[in-house]
Design an enzyme around this catalytic site. Structure first.
Site: not given
Length: 157
Positions: A54, A82, A85
């Site tokens: 990402e 996560c 990100c």
């Protein structure tokens, strides 16, 4: 193209990561029905904790568009993002995230809660997913099984 067709492009990026022995996560960023950037995880070989797919795709897209704000963009990523990100996604004002599979240990859009709903941010992010859970999960399981088998072989020799 449909969300599933774009996710197939992100999955192709995940397979590139897999071939390079990186955790197989891929991402693409789409704006106005055009793929602006593609990327995959690059953490292992570079020893870079920021090397998530990402982050890599957002940095590429920002450079290409010469803009740190990507407010009308859609991010397609094979694995649920996560917290790190999700924070970058929020900072860049990405409009929509489509993810392939849940991430039970670190995912913050569904698995461990929804960070965007749990806090009162001034930017709202549309979330779609999981939309390719079985295919993504199979690749992840295969990757980590091979990693465990390799470590076991190393210990035995």
């Amino acid at each position: 193209m449909s969300d599933l067709e774009y996710m197939e492009l992100a999955f192709a990026e995940a397979k590139k990561a897999y071939k390079k022995r990186e955790v197989p996560v891929g991402a693409i960023l789409v704006l106005d029905d055009k793929v602006i950037a593609k990327a995959y995880n690059k953490r292992e070989k570079s020893n870079n904790p920021l090397g998530h797919a990402e982050i890599n795709v957002i940095v590429k897209a920002s450079k290409k568009l010469k803009n740190k704000i990507l407010e009308d963009a859609t991010l397609y990523v094979t694995l649920e993002p996560c917290l790190m990100c999700a924070g970058l996604i929020l900072q860049t004002r990405i409009q929509k995230i489509v993810y392939g599979a849940k991430e039970p240990k670190f995912g913050v859009l569904n698995s461990l809660g929804n960070v965007y709903l749990d806090y009162n941010f001034n930017h709202k992010v549309d979330i779609v997913g999981p939309i390719m859970e079985e295919k993504v999960s199979e690749l992840m399981k295969k990757f980590f099984k091979e990693l465990r088998d390799q470590k076991k072989q190393t210990l035995e020799n």
